[in-house]
Enzyme design. Structure first.
Site, PDB file in Angstrom:
ATOM      1  N   ASN A 137       2.179  -0.303  -2.829  1.00 40.10           N
ATOM      2  CA  ASN A 137       1.639  -0.400  -1.269  1.00 40.10           C
ATOM      3  C   ASN A 137       1.007   0.458  -0.896  1.00 40.10           C
ATOM      4  OD1 ASN A 137       2.093  -0.316   1.546  1.00 40.10           O
ATOM      5  ND2 ASN A 137       3.689  -1.659   1.406  1.00 40.10           N
TER       6      ASN A 137
ATOM      7  N   ASP B  71      12.068   1.473  -1.903  1.00 41.95           N
ATOM      8  CA  ASP B  71      12.309   0.211  -1.550  1.00 41.95           C
ATOM      9  C   ASP B  71      12.733   0.246  -0.193  1.00 41.95           C
ATOM     10  OD1 ASP B  71      12.309  -2.402  -2.337  1.00 41.95           O
ATOM     11  OD2 ASP B  71      14.369  -2.684  -2.235  1.00 41.95           O
TER      12      ASP B  71
ATOM     13  N   HIS C 263      12.197   5.584   8.952  1.00 40.95           N
ATOM     14  CA  HIS C 263      13.131   5.517   7.679  1.00 40.95           C
ATOM     15  C   HIS C 263      12.389   6.252   6.503  1.00 40.95           C
ATOM     16  CE1 HIS C 263      10.142   2.440   8.063  1.00 40.95           C
ATOM     17  NE2 HIS C 263      10.418   2.077   6.753  1.00 40.95           N
ATOM     18  N   ARG C 264      11.071   5.968   6.198  1.00 47.41           N
ATOM     19  CA  ARG C 264      10.581   6.675   5.085  1.00 47.41           C
ATOM     20  C   ARG C 264      10.483   7.963   5.154  1.00 47.41           C
ATOM     21  NH1 ARG C 264       7.258   3.450   4.608  1.00 47.41           N
ATOM     22  NH2 ARG C 264       8.326   2.292   3.087  1.00 47.41           N
TER      23      ARG C 264
ATOM     24  N   LYS D 164       4.766   8.711  13.063  1.00 44.52           N
ATOM     25  CA  LYS D 164       5.766   7.866  12.210  1.00 44.52           C
ATOM     26  C   LYS D 164       6.685   8.434  11.406  1.00 44.52           C
ATOM     27  CE  LYS D 164       6.082   3.567   9.429  1.00 44.52           C
ATOM     28  NZ  LYS D 164       5.309   2.612   8.917  1.00 44.52           N
TER      29      LYS D 164
ATOM     30  N   LYS E 204       2.352   2.838   2.017  1.00 50.16           N
ATOM     31  CA  LYS E 204       3.318   3.876   1.634  1.00 50.16           C
ATOM     32  C   LYS E 204       2.809   5.185   1.241  1.00 50.16           C
ATOM     33  CE  LYS E 204       7.067   0.569   0.206  1.00 50.16           C
ATOM     34  NZ  LYS E 204       8.000   0.103  -0.965  1.00 50.16           N
TER      35      LYS E 204
ATOM     36  N   THR F 240       4.671   2.614  -6.628  1.00 52.70           N
ATOM     37  CA  THR F 240       4.382   1.918  -5.487  1.00 52.70           C
ATOM     38  C   THR F 240       3.129   1.005  -5.804  1.00 52.70           C
ATOM     39  OG1 THR F 240       4.425   1.136  -3.174  1.00 52.70           O
ATOM     40  CG2 THR F 240       3.754   3.286  -3.751  1.00 52.70           C
TER      41      THR F 240
ATOM     42  N   ASP G 129       4.764  -3.006  11.093  1.00 55.01           N
ATOM     43  CA  ASP G 129       4.769  -1.940  12.146  1.00 55.01           C
ATOM     44  C   ASP G 129       4.524  -2.349  13.528  1.00 55.01           C
ATOM     45  OD1 ASP G 129       5.724   0.083  10.440  1.00 55.01           O
ATOM     46  OD2 ASP G 129       3.473   0.778   9.927  1.00 55.01           O
TER      47      ASP G 129
HETATM   48  P1  ITT Z   1       6.362  -1.616  -3.716  1.00 46.90           P
HETATM   49  O1  ITT Z   1       7.843  -2.555  -3.730  1.00 46.90           O
HETATM   50  O2  ITT Z   1       5.431  -1.960  -4.762  1.00 46.90           O
HETATM   51  O3  ITT Z   1       6.506  -0.074  -3.341  1.00 46.90           O
HETATM   52  P2  ITT Z   1       6.235  -3.624  -1.500  1.00 46.90           P
HETATM   53  O4  ITT Z   1       5.246  -3.562  -0.071  1.00 46.90           O
HETATM   54  O5  ITT Z   1       6.652  -4.689  -1.872  1.00 46.90           O
HETATM   55  O6  ITT Z   1       5.670  -2.325  -2.577  1.00 46.90           O
HETATM   56  P3  ITT Z   1       8.972  -3.028  -0.366  1.00 46.90           P
HETATM   57  O7  ITT Z   1       9.599  -4.295  -1.336  1.00 46.90           O
HETATM   58  O8  ITT Z   1       9.877  -1.906  -0.262  1.00 46.90           O
HETATM   59  O9  ITT Z   1       7.317  -2.496  -0.858  1.00 46.90           O
HETATM   60  O10 ITT Z   1       8.504  -3.564   1.086  1.00 46.90           O
HETATM   61  C1  ITT Z   1       9.312  -4.606   1.581  1.00 46.90           C
HETATM   62  C2  ITT Z   1       8.590  -5.152   2.734  1.00 46.90           C
HETATM   63  O11 ITT Z   1       8.724  -4.231   4.093  1.00 46.90           O
HETATM   64  C3  ITT Z   1       7.177  -5.135   2.875  1.00 46.90           C
HETATM   65  O12 ITT Z   1       6.471  -6.391   3.367  1.00 46.90           O
HETATM   66  C4  ITT Z   1       6.408  -3.931   3.305  1.00 46.90           C
HETATM   67  O13 ITT Z   1       5.402  -4.342   4.054  1.00 46.90           O
HETATM   68  C5  ITT Z   1       7.348  -3.850   4.552  1.00 46.90           C
HETATM   69  N1  ITT Z   1       7.621  -2.485   4.810  1.00 46.90           N
HETATM   70  C6  ITT Z   1       8.260  -1.437   4.198  1.00 46.90           C
HETATM   71  N2  ITT Z   1       8.135  -0.293   4.778  1.00 46.90           N
HETATM   72  C7  ITT Z   1       7.348  -0.450   5.864  1.00 46.90           C
HETATM   73  C8  ITT Z   1       7.089   0.243   6.958  1.00 46.90           C
HETATM   74  O14 ITT Z   1       7.425   1.838   7.036  1.00 46.90           O
HETATM   75  N3  ITT Z   1       6.632  -0.375   8.028  1.00 46.90           N
HETATM   76  C9  ITT Z   1       6.222  -1.786   8.070  1.00 46.90           C
HETATM   77  N4  ITT Z   1       6.627  -2.447   7.326  1.00 46.90           N
HETATM   78  C10 ITT Z   1       7.217  -1.818   6.026  1.00 46.90           C
END
Ligand code: ITT
Length: 212
Positions: A8, A60, A195-196, A190, A11, A6, A172
């Site tokens: 992010n 994802d 979900h995670r 959390k 995460k 990831t 969030d």
């Molecule tokens: P990676 O694909 O590199 O893991 P990303 O931030 O692009 O990083 P996603 O495509 O899975 O990850 O995320 C989709 C969006 O949802 C992104 O804008 C995240 O900030 C948001 N998101 C994902 N999980 C979240 C959570 O637990 N709380 C708040 N926002 C979340």
């Protein structure tokens, strides 16, 4: 060594509870366009496995707003980066009915090059001919697209509210679950409902059995 793939950091902070001895791999895999998270995660896991040559876990996630038929869903990152989460909240407030229901979903996709035993969790076995047709270059059509990928799903119900809280990341502050926004929770709180957290709990249990 298992790699949590990831870009992010939010995460990674959350997943630490489940990832003892697991390293982050900051690799931006190709996110194919799809209406569902699972195919995006499965394709990403295959690509990341080919890149890393080690077991990988792709995560994802997305926010699905009921009044918008699930939008932004798989487009959540794009919408966060272009509109921002507060604009999404204002749109939901203006355009959808109370109580502004929404859910977060997460799909974890695990790939280590091996096949998996049947269990309640789905396995993505991509159709080799469809994968070959979709791929741009012959070099990618080496059959590795048929790698099995194990999927773990998690979902958290809630509603969209005006931003509250300093913690978490992404959507969030505008996502409330049982009266508390995810940004008002500690990572442990959390994880217990998110979900995670739900997807990771299933994955961690499965991985423990697999490596015993
Ligand atoms: P990676 O694909 O590199 O893991 P990303 O931030 O692009 O990083 P996603 O495509 O899975 O990850 O995320 C989709 C969006 O949802 C992104 O804008 C995240 O900030 C948001 N998101 C994902 N999980 C979240 C959570 O637990 N709380 C708040 N926002 C979340």
């Amino acid at each position: 060594m298992l790699r949590y793939v990831t870009t992010n950091a939010g995460k990674v902070r959350e997943a630490r509870e489940y990832l003892d001895g697991v390293e982050q791999l900051d690799y931006d895999y190709t996110e194919v366009q799809a209406a569902e998270l699972a195919p995006i995660a499965a394709r990403g896991a295959r690509e990341a496995y080919r890149h890393a040559g080690e077991p990988v876990l792709v995560d994802d996630a997305g926010l699905f707003v009921e009044g918008f038929d699930g939008f932004p869903g798989p487009y959540s990152a794009y919408v966060e980066n272009t509109l921002g989460v507060e604009a999404v909240q204002r749109l939901v407030e203006r355009e959808t009915a109370e109580p502004h229901r929404a859910s977060f979903r997460c799909v974890l996709a695990y790939c280590d090059g091996d096949d998996f035993e049947a269990s309640p969790d789905p396995i993505d076995r991509e159709d080799r001919s469809a994968a070959a047709a979709a791929d741009a270059t012959p070099a990618e059509n080496d059959g590795s697209d048929a790698l099995p990928v194990k999927l773990f799903h998690g979902r958290a119900p809630g509603r969209i509210v005006e931003p509250r809280g300093e913690g978490g990341f992404g959507y969030d502050p505008v996502f409330e679950h049982d009266g508390t926004t995810f940004a008002e929770m500690s990572p442990e709180e959390k994880n217990a409902v998110s979900h995670r957290g739900r997807a990771f709990a299933k994955f961690a249990e499965w991985l423990q059995e697999r490596t015993q």
